[in-house]
Design a protein around this motif. Structure first.
Motif, PDB file in Angstrom:
ATOM      1  N   GLY A 138     132.585 124.000 -37.539  1.00 26.08           N
ATOM      2  CA  GLY A 138     131.746 125.191 -37.607  1.00 26.08           C
ATOM      3  C   GLY A 138     130.290 124.880 -37.879  1.00 26.08           C
ATOM      4  O   GLY A 138     129.505 125.783 -38.195  1.00 26.08           O
ATOM      5  N   LEU A 139     129.907 123.614 -37.752  1.00 21.11           N
ATOM      6  CA  LEU A 139     128.545 123.213 -38.095  1.00 21.11           C
ATOM      7  C   LEU A 139     127.500 123.847 -37.182  1.00 21.11           C
ATOM      8  O   LEU A 139     126.419 124.239 -37.635  1.00 21.11           O
ATOM      9  CB  LEU A 139     128.426 121.689 -38.051  1.00 21.11           C
ATOM     10  CG  LEU A 139     129.060 120.936 -39.226  1.00 21.11           C
ATOM     11  CD1 LEU A 139     129.037 119.431 -38.976  1.00 21.11           C
ATOM     12  CD2 LEU A 139     128.340 121.266 -40.530  1.00 21.11           C
ATOM     13  N   GLY A 140     127.781 123.917 -35.891  1.00 24.14           N
ATOM     14  CA  GLY A 140     126.814 124.520 -34.972  1.00 24.14           C
ATOM     15  C   GLY A 140     126.523 125.958 -35.351  1.00 24.14           C
ATOM     16  O   GLY A 140     125.363 126.392 -35.376  1.00 24.14           O
TER      17      GLY A 140
ATOM     18  N   VAL B  98     123.014 130.063 -37.727  1.00 25.74           N
ATOM     19  CA  VAL B  98     122.713 131.194 -38.616  1.00 25.74           C
ATOM     20  C   VAL B  98     121.531 130.852 -39.527  1.00 25.74           C
ATOM     21  O   VAL B  98     120.613 131.662 -39.714  1.00 25.74           O
ATOM     22  CB  VAL B  98     123.959 131.566 -39.447  1.00 25.74           C
ATOM     23  CG1 VAL B  98     123.599 132.543 -40.561  1.00 25.74           C
ATOM     24  CG2 VAL B  98     125.036 132.163 -38.544  1.00 25.74           C
ATOM     25  N   HIS B  99     121.559 129.642 -40.095  1.00 25.88           N
ATOM     26  CA  HIS B  99     120.457 129.247 -40.970  1.00 25.88           C
ATOM     27  C   HIS B  99     119.135 129.235 -40.227  1.00 25.88           C
ATOM     28  O   HIS B  99     118.125 129.762 -40.717  1.00 25.88           O
ATOM     29  CB  HIS B  99     120.726 127.859 -41.568  1.00 25.88           C
ATOM     30  CG  HIS B  99     119.572 127.340 -42.371  1.00 25.88           C
ATOM     31  ND1 HIS B  99     118.579 126.539 -41.829  1.00 25.88           N
ATOM     32  CD2 HIS B  99     119.214 127.541 -43.668  1.00 25.88           C
ATOM     33  CE1 HIS B  99     117.689 126.260 -42.750  1.00 25.88           C
ATOM     34  NE2 HIS B  99     118.059 126.847 -43.885  1.00 25.88           N
ATOM     35  N   ARG B 100     119.122 128.639 -39.028  1.00 28.51           N
ATOM     36  CA  ARG B 100     117.877 128.547 -38.278  1.00 28.51           C
ATOM     37  C   ARG B 100     117.411 129.923 -37.790  1.00 28.51           C
ATOM     38  O   ARG B 100     116.213 130.168 -37.665  1.00 28.51           O
ATOM     39  CB  ARG B 100     118.032 127.607 -37.083  1.00 28.51           C
ATOM     40  CG  ARG B 100     118.323 126.155 -37.463  1.00 28.51           C
ATOM     41  CD  ARG B 100     117.302 125.581 -38.446  1.00 28.51           C
ATOM     42  NE  ARG B 100     117.367 124.137 -38.495  1.00 28.51           N
ATOM     43  CZ  ARG B 100     117.878 123.420 -39.507  1.00 28.51           C
ATOM     44  NH1 ARG B 100     118.364 124.038 -40.565  1.00 28.51           N
ATOM     45  NH2 ARG B 100     117.888 122.101 -39.468  1.00 28.51           N
TER      46      ARG B 100
ATOM     47  N   PHE C 126     113.704 132.086 -30.436  1.00 27.34           N
ATOM     48  CA  PHE C 126     114.476 131.174 -31.282  1.00 27.34           C
ATOM     49  C   PHE C 126     115.421 131.959 -32.183  1.00 27.34           C
ATOM     50  O   PHE C 126     116.617 131.660 -32.281  1.00 27.34           O
ATOM     51  CB  PHE C 126     113.496 130.328 -32.091  1.00 27.34           C
ATOM     52  CG  PHE C 126     114.130 129.238 -32.935  1.00 27.34           C
ATOM     53  CD1 PHE C 126     115.473 128.918 -32.845  1.00 27.34           C
ATOM     54  CD2 PHE C 126     113.346 128.524 -33.827  1.00 27.34           C
ATOM     55  CE1 PHE C 126     116.043 127.917 -33.613  1.00 27.34           C
ATOM     56  CE2 PHE C 126     113.887 127.514 -34.610  1.00 27.34           C
ATOM     57  CZ  PHE C 126     115.242 127.226 -34.503  1.00 27.34           C
ATOM     58  N   MET C 127     114.905 133.001 -32.830  1.00 29.63           N
ATOM     59  CA  MET C 127     115.710 133.792 -33.760  1.00 29.63           C
ATOM     60  C   MET C 127     116.886 134.457 -33.049  1.00 29.63           C
ATOM     61  O   MET C 127     118.006 134.476 -33.553  1.00 29.63           O
ATOM     62  CB  MET C 127     114.846 134.844 -34.433  1.00 29.63           C
ATOM     63  CG  MET C 127     115.587 135.700 -35.459  1.00 29.63           C
ATOM     64  SD  MET C 127     114.505 136.915 -36.234  1.00 29.63           S
ATOM     65  CE  MET C 127     114.132 137.975 -34.839  1.00 29.63           C
ATOM     66  N   ALA C 128     116.636 134.986 -31.851  1.00 27.08           N
ATOM     67  CA  ALA C 128     117.684 135.694 -31.117  1.00 27.08           C
ATOM     68  C   ALA C 128     118.770 134.751 -30.615  1.00 27.08           C
ATOM     69  O   ALA C 128     119.951 135.133 -30.541  1.00 27.08           O
ATOM     70  CB  ALA C 128     117.069 136.458 -29.944  1.00 27.08           C
TER      71      ALA C 128
ATOM     72  N   ILE D 207     123.621 130.080 -29.560  1.00 26.81           N
ATOM     73  CA  ILE D 207     123.574 128.727 -29.005  1.00 26.81           C
ATOM     74  C   ILE D 207     124.273 127.743 -29.944  1.00 26.81           C
ATOM     75  O   ILE D 207     124.908 126.784 -29.490  1.00 26.81           O
ATOM     76  CB  ILE D 207     122.122 128.310 -28.728  1.00 26.81           C
ATOM     77  CG1 ILE D 207     121.608 129.042 -27.487  1.00 26.81           C
ATOM     78  CG2 ILE D 207     122.006 126.796 -28.521  1.00 26.81           C
ATOM     79  CD1 ILE D 207     120.196 128.707 -27.081  1.00 26.81           C
ATOM     80  N   GLY D 208     124.209 127.988 -31.248  1.00 24.00           N
ATOM     81  CA  GLY D 208     124.954 127.157 -32.188  1.00 24.00           C
ATOM     82  C   GLY D 208     126.452 127.242 -31.940  1.00 24.00           C
ATOM     83  O   GLY D 208     127.158 126.223 -31.960  1.00 24.00           O
ATOM     84  N   ARG D 209     126.954 128.466 -31.701  1.00 20.14           N
ATOM     85  CA  ARG D 209     128.385 128.620 -31.391  1.00 20.14           C
ATOM     86  C   ARG D 209     128.724 127.946 -30.065  1.00 20.14           C
ATOM     87  O   ARG D 209     129.787 127.323 -29.915  1.00 20.14           O
ATOM     88  CB  ARG D 209     128.753 130.106 -31.345  1.00 20.14           C
ATOM     89  CG  ARG D 209     128.659 130.811 -32.695  1.00 20.14           C
ATOM     90  CD  ARG D 209     129.373 132.150 -32.667  1.00 20.14           C
ATOM     91  NE  ARG D 209     128.779 133.069 -31.702  1.00 20.14           N
ATOM     92  CZ  ARG D 209     127.795 133.919 -31.989  1.00 20.14           C
ATOM     93  NH1 ARG D 209     127.278 133.943 -33.205  1.00 20.14           N
ATOM     94  NH2 ARG D 209     127.320 134.726 -31.059  1.00 20.14           N
TER      95      ARG D 209
END
Length: 404
Positions: A148-150, A155-157, A276-278, A283-285
């Motif tokens: 689940g790191l991505g 979420v953090h970014r 980036f926020m959107a 993109i992490g998932r």
């Protein structure tokens, strides 16, 4: 050699934790980063306007300052990562970094128009960022399952970038209402930075298992580079980093190429930050499903397209929107995704140190790239300089696809 040890069960971690749930530590660090980035981007948004149009800084000097802005974090990233692992106190080390960056906000007005003094203040501010980055990212990885790191970094970014979106707006509003009162911008920025330090100190918990003192030695950290996966990641990230133009240059390039008024410069980071926020979380998932390295390289391909547009010297607001949106996609595909890719190659006892190696190589490379771009722009003009970097980035992406 380390991957199997990372995937083994950790009794200190809650058994019920799911990759679909973002941990409270990650959310808390996201809030801290949101407020900190609001503070930092208030200053960052006005720097190109102040340096280029206020002090008349040329491309060569801007390249040196941009390189300093990126590279000043490099060696202290290693120090921050090492001491976080050595002391077993990543939160405490991160607090030092956040506190140092907060203090520098009051030093900007004292620097005046001296480029040397401005450079020292920027160096101190970036040193604070360097100290805090690896311990913060290590806390995220220690609080999150590997699969689940991505998502966690996304979420953090995304929260981090919300602050980056609000910072330029706040700076632009203050400068509009107070008619160019830069000290007011720095003062308000300092207040937000202090609030972020308080939130971290009081409300963010260190992840379980990260508070015990470790017997980490520096040479054990360097031994991590013998692990092929981490070594390849460091080399590829550095190669791509040296072909990456600094943000200040990209924003000045957009403003000049698109024919926008100088007063639009502080607003240009908003398009990057909004994109980036959107996209950071989705993109992490996606990176968790498709592979972080593939997504990381894809981000550089999108950036390459932005360089081609700038090299063509096209004009108009549409060009600015396309380039800045591509810039935001690049960050969503790379910032955080790289750490998610690197973390499984590092044992937990050396997590902050291992991530710091990757961050340091990338930061030094990007600093060198900013200086090199400044030299090219001073001798060739912006358009041809972007063309050269586009070719170099294409070669680096092809090489990076084989290195990690």
């Amino acid at each position: 050699m380390y991957v199997s040890s990372i995937r083994s069960a950790d009794p200190a971690r809650p058994a019920s934790r799911s990759k679909h749930a973002v941990q409270g530590t990650v959310i808390g660090l996201g809030v801290v980063s949101l407020i900190t980035d609001l503070s930092a981007e208030m200053v960052t948004a006005v720097l190109p306007l102040y340096l280029v149009y206020g002090l008349g800084v040329g491309f060569l000097q801007l390249g040196a300052i941009d390189g300093l802005y990126t590279g000043a974090t490099a060696l202290l990233r290693l120090a921050g990562g090492y001491f976080a692992d050595r002391l077993g106190r990543p939160k405490a080390v991160a607090l030092v970094g956040y506190g140092l960056s907060a203090a520098t906000k009051l030093a900007f007005p004292a620097a005046g128009s001296s480029l040397g003094a401005i450079g020292l203040v920027i160096g101190a501010d970036r040193a604070g960022k360097g100290i805090r980055t690896a311990p913060r990212d290590a806390m995220i990885t220690l609080a999150t399952p590997a699969d689940g790191l991505g998502r966690a970094f996304g979420v953090h970014r995304a929260m981090d970038t919300a602050g980056a979106l609000l910072g330029p707006l706040a700076a632009f509003g203050l400068l509009t209402v107070l008619v160019g009162d830069y000290p007011a911008v720095f003062g308000v920025s300092f207040c937000f930075a202090v609030i972020a330090v308080i939130v971290l100190a009081v409300f963010v918990r260190a992840p379980a298992g990260a508070v015990e003192r470790s017997r980490v030695r520096l040479r054990a950290g360097f031994a991590l580079l013998r692990e092929p996966g981490l070594r390849g990641t460091c080399l590829a990230a550095a190669l791509l980093g040296v072909c990456t133009v600094g943000d200040m240059f990209l924003f000045v390039g957009v403003q000049r190429s698109a024919g926008l008024p100088p007063g639009a410069l502080p607003l240009l980071p908003l398009a990057t930050a909004l994109t980036f926020m959107a996209l950071a979380s989705p993109i992490g998932r996606l990176a968790d499903r498709l592979g972080q390295w593939k997504v990381f390289l894809a981000g550089h391909v999108v950036l390459l397209a932005a360089y081609v547009v700038l090299a063509a010297s096209a004009t108009g607001w549409l060009v600015a929107v396309v380039v800045l949106a591509a810039h935001g996609v690049f960050y969503a595909c790379t910032d955080g995704v790289l750490m998610a890719h690197a973390a499984p190659h590092v044992p937990e006892s050396l997590r902050a140190t291992g991530l710091a190696f990757v961050q340091t190589g990338q930061a030094l490379a990007r600093a060198a790239g900013a200086v090199l771009f400044g030299v090219l722009a001073a001798g060739m003009a912006l358009g041809p300089a972007f063309a050269v970097f586009a070719v170099a980035l294409l070669v680096s992406v092809l090489a990076g696809s084989r290195m990690a």
